[in-house]
Design a protein around this motif. Sequence first.
Motif, PDB file in Angstrom:
ATOM      1  N   ARG A 122     -11.271  15.135  -9.707  1.00  0.00           N
ATOM      2  CA  ARG A 122     -10.780  14.374  -8.564  1.00  0.00           C
ATOM      3  C   ARG A 122      -9.332  13.951  -8.786  1.00  0.00           C
ATOM      4  O   ARG A 122      -8.828  13.973  -9.901  1.00  0.00           O
ATOM      5  N   THR A 123      -8.688  13.545  -7.714  1.00  0.00           N
ATOM      6  CA  THR A 123      -7.328  13.037  -7.771  1.00  0.00           C
ATOM      7  C   THR A 123      -7.369  11.526  -7.607  1.00  0.00           C
ATOM      8  O   THR A 123      -7.966  11.018  -6.658  1.00  0.00           O
ATOM      9  N   ARG A 124      -6.748  10.810  -8.534  1.00  0.00           N
ATOM     10  CA  ARG A 124      -6.633   9.359  -8.445  1.00  0.00           C
ATOM     11  C   ARG A 124      -5.243   9.056  -7.914  1.00  0.00           C
ATOM     12  O   ARG A 124      -4.233   9.491  -8.479  1.00  0.00           O
ATOM     13  N   LEU A 125      -5.175   8.319  -6.832  1.00  0.00           N
ATOM     14  CA  LEU A 125      -3.911   7.960  -6.207  1.00  0.00           C
ATOM     15  C   LEU A 125      -3.790   6.443  -6.179  1.00  0.00           C
ATOM     16  O   LEU A 125      -4.677   5.754  -5.675  1.00  0.00           O
ATOM     17  N   ILE A 126      -2.691   5.938  -6.753  1.00  0.00           N
ATOM     18  CA  ILE A 126      -2.371   4.513  -6.740  1.00  0.00           C
ATOM     19  C   ILE A 126      -1.173   4.339  -5.801  1.00  0.00           C
ATOM     20  O   ILE A 126      -0.183   5.052  -5.923  1.00  0.00           O
ATOM     21  N   VAL A 127      -1.270   3.399  -4.886  1.00  0.00           N
ATOM     22  CA  VAL A 127      -0.196   3.101  -3.939  1.00  0.00           C
ATOM     23  C   VAL A 127       0.069   1.599  -4.028  1.00  0.00           C
ATOM     24  O   VAL A 127      -0.872   0.801  -3.952  1.00  0.00           O
TER      25      VAL A 127
ATOM     26  N   ARG B 238       6.449   1.120  -2.150  1.00  0.00           N
ATOM     27  CA  ARG B 238       7.578   1.491  -3.003  1.00  0.00           C
ATOM     28  C   ARG B 238       7.166   2.331  -4.204  1.00  0.00           C
ATOM     29  O   ARG B 238       8.010   2.839  -4.914  1.00  0.00           O
ATOM     30  N   TYR B 239       5.860   2.483  -4.421  1.00  0.00           N
ATOM     31  CA  TYR B 239       5.414   3.204  -5.616  1.00  0.00           C
ATOM     32  C   TYR B 239       4.105   3.911  -5.319  1.00  0.00           C
ATOM     33  O   TYR B 239       3.201   3.344  -4.710  1.00  0.00           O
ATOM     34  N   ALA B 240       4.011   5.157  -5.737  1.00  0.00           N
ATOM     35  CA  ALA B 240       2.763   5.920  -5.663  1.00  0.00           C
ATOM     36  C   ALA B 240       2.670   6.744  -6.938  1.00  0.00           C
ATOM     37  O   ALA B 240       3.677   7.263  -7.433  1.00  0.00           O
ATOM     38  N   TRP B 241       1.463   6.845  -7.468  1.00  0.00           N
ATOM     39  CA  TRP B 241       1.250   7.554  -8.724  1.00  0.00           C
ATOM     40  C   TRP B 241      -0.040   8.334  -8.609  1.00  0.00           C
ATOM     41  O   TRP B 241      -1.073   7.793  -8.228  1.00  0.00           O
ATOM     42  N   GLU B 242       0.011   9.610  -8.930  1.00  0.00           N
ATOM     43  CA  GLU B 242      -1.140  10.497  -8.824  1.00  0.00           C
ATOM     44  C   GLU B 242      -1.497  11.064 -10.186  1.00  0.00           C
ATOM     45  O   GLU B 242      -0.622  11.504 -10.924  1.00  0.00           O
ATOM     46  N   THR B 243      -2.790  11.021 -10.538  1.00  0.00           N
ATOM     47  CA  THR B 243      -3.281  11.605 -11.776  1.00  0.00           C
ATOM     48  C   THR B 243      -4.603  12.309 -11.487  1.00  0.00           C
ATOM     49  O   THR B 243      -5.229  12.079 -10.454  1.00  0.00           O
ATOM     50  N   LYS B 244      -5.019  13.141 -12.412  1.00  0.00           N
ATOM     51  CA  LYS B 244      -6.314  13.809 -12.309  1.00  0.00           C
ATOM     52  C   LYS B 244      -7.346  13.021 -13.114  1.00  0.00           C
ATOM     53  O   LYS B 244      -7.081  12.583 -14.228  1.00  0.00           O
TER      54      LYS B 244
ATOM     55  N   VAL C 169      -3.541  -0.269  -3.684  1.00  0.00           N
ATOM     56  CA  VAL C 169      -4.582   0.636  -3.189  1.00  0.00           C
ATOM     57  C   VAL C 169      -4.853   1.671  -4.263  1.00  0.00           C
ATOM     58  O   VAL C 169      -3.919   2.260  -4.821  1.00  0.00           O
ATOM     59  N   GLU C 170      -6.134   1.895  -4.564  1.00  0.00           N
ATOM     60  CA  GLU C 170      -6.543   2.935  -5.503  1.00  0.00           C
ATOM     61  C   GLU C 170      -7.563   3.823  -4.802  1.00  0.00           C
ATOM     62  O   GLU C 170      -8.573   3.340  -4.294  1.00  0.00           O
ATOM     63  N   LEU C 171      -7.281   5.123  -4.750  1.00  0.00           N
ATOM     64  CA  LEU C 171      -8.167   6.085  -4.105  1.00  0.00           C
ATOM     65  C   LEU C 171      -8.570   7.163  -5.092  1.00  0.00           C
ATOM     66  O   LEU C 171      -7.755   7.595  -5.909  1.00  0.00           O
ATOM     67  N   LEU C 172      -9.813   7.634  -4.997  1.00  0.00           N
ATOM     68  CA  LEU C 172     -10.299   8.799  -5.733  1.00  0.00           C
ATOM     69  C   LEU C 172     -10.687   9.834  -4.696  1.00  0.00           C
ATOM     70  O   LEU C 172     -11.593   9.605  -3.890  1.00  0.00           O
ATOM     71  N   LEU C 173      -9.984  10.966  -4.699  1.00  0.00           N
ATOM     72  CA  LEU C 173     -10.157  11.989  -3.666  1.00  0.00           C
ATOM     73  C   LEU C 173     -10.673  13.281  -4.263  1.00  0.00           C
ATOM     74  O   LEU C 173     -10.243  13.691  -5.346  1.00  0.00           O
TER      75      LEU C 173
ATOM     76  N   SER D 263     -13.184   7.749  -1.914  1.00  0.00           N
ATOM     77  CA  SER D 263     -13.389   6.314  -1.750  1.00  0.00           C
ATOM     78  C   SER D 263     -12.351   5.587  -2.589  1.00  0.00           C
ATOM     79  O   SER D 263     -11.645   6.194  -3.390  1.00  0.00           O
ATOM     80  N   GLY D 264     -12.295   4.288  -2.392  1.00  0.00           N
ATOM     81  CA  GLY D 264     -11.337   3.518  -3.160  1.00  0.00           C
ATOM     82  C   GLY D 264     -11.426   2.053  -2.821  1.00  0.00           C
ATOM     83  O   GLY D 264     -12.367   1.597  -2.174  1.00  0.00           O
ATOM     84  N   THR D 265     -10.409   1.329  -3.263  1.00  0.00           N
ATOM     85  CA  THR D 265     -10.326  -0.096  -3.014  1.00  0.00           C
ATOM     86  C   THR D 265      -8.907  -0.480  -2.633  1.00  0.00           C
ATOM     87  O   THR D 265      -7.947   0.222  -2.970  1.00  0.00           O
ATOM     88  N   MET D 266      -8.795  -1.603  -1.923  1.00  0.00           N
ATOM     89  CA  MET D 266      -7.494  -2.155  -1.592  1.00  0.00           C
ATOM     90  C   MET D 266      -7.544  -3.651  -1.831  1.00  0.00           C
ATOM     91  O   MET D 266      -8.474  -4.322  -1.375  1.00  0.00           O
ATOM     92  N   ALA D 267      -6.580  -4.146  -2.567  1.00  0.00           N
ATOM     93  CA  ALA D 267      -6.408  -5.581  -2.755  1.00  0.00           C
ATOM     94  C   ALA D 267      -5.156  -5.975  -1.984  1.00  0.00           C
ATOM     95  O   ALA D 267      -4.068  -5.464  -2.263  1.00  0.00           O
ATOM     96  N   GLY D 268      -5.320  -6.829  -1.009  1.00  0.00           N
ATOM     97  CA  GLY D 268      -4.198  -7.237  -0.170  1.00  0.00           C
ATOM     98  C   GLY D 268      -3.250  -8.196  -0.852  1.00  0.00           C
ATOM     99  O   GLY D 268      -2.133  -8.395  -0.399  1.00  0.00           O
ATOM    100  N   ALA D 269      -3.680  -8.799  -1.952  1.00  0.00           N
ATOM    101  CA  ALA D 269      -2.841  -9.698  -2.749  1.00  0.00           C
ATOM    102  C   ALA D 269      -3.309  -9.547  -4.188  1.00  0.00           C
ATOM    103  O   ALA D 269      -4.418  -9.936  -4.518  1.00  0.00           O
TER     104      ALA D 269
END
Length: 122
Positions: free
Chosen positions: A46-51, A36-42, A76-80, A87-93
Amino acid sequence: MLDGLKYNGYQGFMNALRPLPVIGSIAAQNREVQVRYAWETKVEDRTRLIVVADTALFFLPGDSGKARAGYELTFVELLLDSRGAGSGTMAGAARVKPAPDGIVLEDFATVPVQLTLAAPSK
């Protein structure tokens, strides 16, 4: 979203997140959650993407004895890089808390899943 988190904490974030339209999904073998939410910053070059999904995708088997209340998000947090690799990380809870540059995971007893993304093939 960020104002809800900043002024009303985690519950303010959840109250702002839940009515948002579904923009995608995250799936595991036996479960799928709605993004329901995604946020992109520089961040530097690199591009930081939060989902974020408003429900937990999984609790790891070793976590069964922990209190699950309040850990309602999949985060989910990704650095592209410019090629889409990263790479990034995902926390399922997870829970989130405010940070100077937006949102971050609140201290979470379980180590998030590490993600590696290869650049798309041409």
